[in-house]
Design a protein around this motif. Sequence first.
Motif, PDB file in Angstrom:
ATOM      1  N   GLN A 120       9.439 -25.728 -20.233  1.00  0.00           N
ATOM      2  CA  GLN A 120       8.908 -25.175 -20.984  1.00  0.00           C
ATOM      3  C   GLN A 120       8.741 -24.749 -22.855  1.00  0.00           C
ATOM      4  OE1 GLN A 120       6.938 -21.040 -20.786  1.00  0.00           O
ATOM      5  NE2 GLN A 120       5.645 -22.223 -19.093  1.00  0.00           N
ATOM      6  N   LYS A 121       7.537 -25.358 -23.163  1.00  0.00           N
ATOM      7  CA  LYS A 121       7.611 -25.994 -24.956  1.00  0.00           C
ATOM      8  C   LYS A 121       6.856 -24.322 -24.675  1.00  0.00           C
ATOM      9  CE  LYS A 121       6.331 -27.805 -28.766  1.00  0.00           C
ATOM     10  NZ  LYS A 121       4.697 -28.771 -28.804  1.00  0.00           N
ATOM     11  N   MET A 122       8.030 -23.329 -25.831  1.00  0.00           N
ATOM     12  CA  MET A 122       7.759 -22.317 -26.172  1.00  0.00           C
ATOM     13  C   MET A 122       7.005 -22.515 -27.966  1.00  0.00           C
ATOM     14  SD  MET A 122       9.195 -20.874 -24.626  1.00  0.00           S
ATOM     15  CE  MET A 122       9.602 -19.553 -24.692  1.00  0.00           C
ATOM     16  N   PRO A 123       5.811 -21.387 -27.598  1.00  0.00           N
ATOM     17  CA  PRO A 123       5.211 -21.305 -28.711  1.00  0.00           C
ATOM     18  C   PRO A 123       5.865 -20.969 -30.262  1.00  0.00           C
ATOM     19  CG  PRO A 123       4.629 -20.311 -27.496  1.00  0.00           C
ATOM     20  CD  PRO A 123       5.350 -21.302 -26.092  1.00  0.00           C
ATOM     21  N   PHE A 124       5.142 -21.802 -31.411  1.00  0.00           N
ATOM     22  CA  PHE A 124       5.694 -21.367 -32.841  1.00  0.00           C
ATOM     23  C   PHE A 124       7.747 -21.251 -33.174  1.00  0.00           C
ATOM     24  CE2 PHE A 124       2.981 -17.483 -31.055  1.00  0.00           C
ATOM     25  CZ  PHE A 124       1.518 -18.252 -31.769  1.00  0.00           C
TER      26      PHE A 124
ATOM     27  N   ASN B  82       7.206  -9.176 -25.574  1.00  0.00           N
ATOM     28  CA  ASN B  82       5.555  -8.749 -24.896  1.00  0.00           C
ATOM     29  C   ASN B  82       5.874  -8.180 -23.458  1.00  0.00           C
ATOM     30  OD1 ASN B  82       3.322 -10.535 -24.185  1.00  0.00           O
ATOM     31  ND2 ASN B  82       4.204 -11.308 -22.721  1.00  0.00           N
TER      32      ASN B  82
ATOM     33  N   ASN C 107       2.041 -25.581 -15.086  1.00  0.00           N
ATOM     34  CA  ASN C 107       2.137 -25.304 -16.653  1.00  0.00           C
ATOM     35  C   ASN C 107       3.937 -25.695 -17.014  1.00  0.00           C
ATOM     36  OD1 ASN C 107       3.610 -23.081 -15.388  1.00  0.00           O
ATOM     37  ND2 ASN C 107       2.769 -22.190 -17.551  1.00  0.00           N
ATOM     38  N   TRP C 108       4.575 -26.564 -16.471  1.00  0.00           N
ATOM     39  CA  TRP C 108       6.243 -26.543 -16.607  1.00  0.00           C
ATOM     40  C   TRP C 108       5.619 -28.178 -16.418  1.00  0.00           C
ATOM     41  CZ3 TRP C 108       9.854 -23.648 -17.574  1.00  0.00           C
ATOM     42  CH2 TRP C 108       9.975 -22.215 -17.529  1.00  0.00           C
TER      43      TRP C 108
ATOM     44  N   GLY D   7       8.783 -24.495 -31.899  1.00  0.00           N
ATOM     45  CA  GLY D   7       9.029 -25.808 -32.019  1.00  0.00           C
ATOM     46  C   GLY D   7      10.364 -26.157 -30.525  1.00  0.00           C
TER      47      GLY D   7
ATOM     48  N   CYS E 192      12.325 -25.658 -26.619  1.00  0.00           N
ATOM     49  CA  CYS E 192      11.739 -26.328 -25.276  1.00  0.00           C
ATOM     50  C   CYS E 192      13.477 -24.897 -24.082  1.00  0.00           C
ATOM     51  CB  CYS E 192      12.331 -27.532 -24.230  1.00  0.00           C
ATOM     52  SG  CYS E 192       9.972 -28.633 -24.960  1.00  0.00           S
TER      53      CYS E 192
END
Length: 362
Positions: A60-64, A338, A36-37, A66, A68
């Motif tokens: 890895q792209k960070m959600p919310f 989280n 997933n990377w 925009g 990485c």
Amino acid sequence: MEILRREQYREYEDFVSNHPRGEFTQSIHWPEVKNNWRFEVVVSRDEEGKIVGSCGVLIQKMPFFGTCFMYAPRGPVCDLHDRKVLEDLKAGIDALAKTYNAHTFKMDPDVPADDQEFLKTMEEMGFHRFYGPEGFETVQARFNYRLPLEGRTEEQLLAGLTQKARYNVRYAAKHGVTIRVGDKKDLDEFMRIYQVTGERDGFNTRPKAYFERMLDALGCHVRLYLGEVEGKVVSGAITTNYAGKCCYVYGASDNAYRQLMPNYLMQWEMICWAVETGCTVYDFQGISGDLENEKGHMYGLYRFKRGFGGRVDELAGEFDYHYRPLINMMVNGAIRCNEFLRTLRRKLRAPHKQGERNGDKR
């Protein structure tokens, strides 16, 4: 510096797998496990065009947000006192950060905590050091228990075990424990006792698919070991063998037959594999940095590993370069929130359990 094309990866792999600082998490095969990377490779070359330094970077792209997050697990691979090479690699990482709009780059090289020359270089290059007293505050364990192998025979290593550990190795063999190397078909049995271990010791477990990818991707550089009593699997381990280092990465044991000490015999068999393949070190991986508190919930893990006659290596920790400090603070805040919720859910499911882990969060 140079950012390699995929067709150049074999040259990179040859360099990393033969370098004294090579690590399996810097191999071109590790991204097949961390699927997933994204993955990029930066290298530094000498005047003859030969690679003298490298850094495999997971992205890895960070959600919310925009942006990485970029991470080089146990990178870079080079002479860590060669300032020119380090600066060359950093220039390549800067280029990747621009391409992927990264907010932070993290690396955690295998460097001693008291290496003042390296620490000074990192500070002067703008990196922020992060570490914690217990050693599990970082992505990978900061305190590792390691057994030097170079120039030592199996007989000498066995003699170096504590009397109790040596007795337990022989006791297991004498009382019917057998150790064998398994394959993917054995993962169901490994997962059974792995889940038992997670429930008993209070840690989150990885899915079977992760270990399938690990065995497929690393091939001859990884083994699944199984300990059996009367044909029943009672212990298991996944161990890597790469660039002259053998690493005990995952372990599991059933609640049954623990009195037969199967884990001692399994560790010994894995140490023998390391010796047979010419490794210079067997790495038991993470332990707590709190070695004085014999009542601590992690002390038993240290006591077990200590029986094999190695040493404690304290590593320097993580080095972060923040391209967007504000976004980095926001992302870290979201991650902590989280993790808090995940820990709370785990405690609600098993409020009486305390966790032990082997230190790997790769």
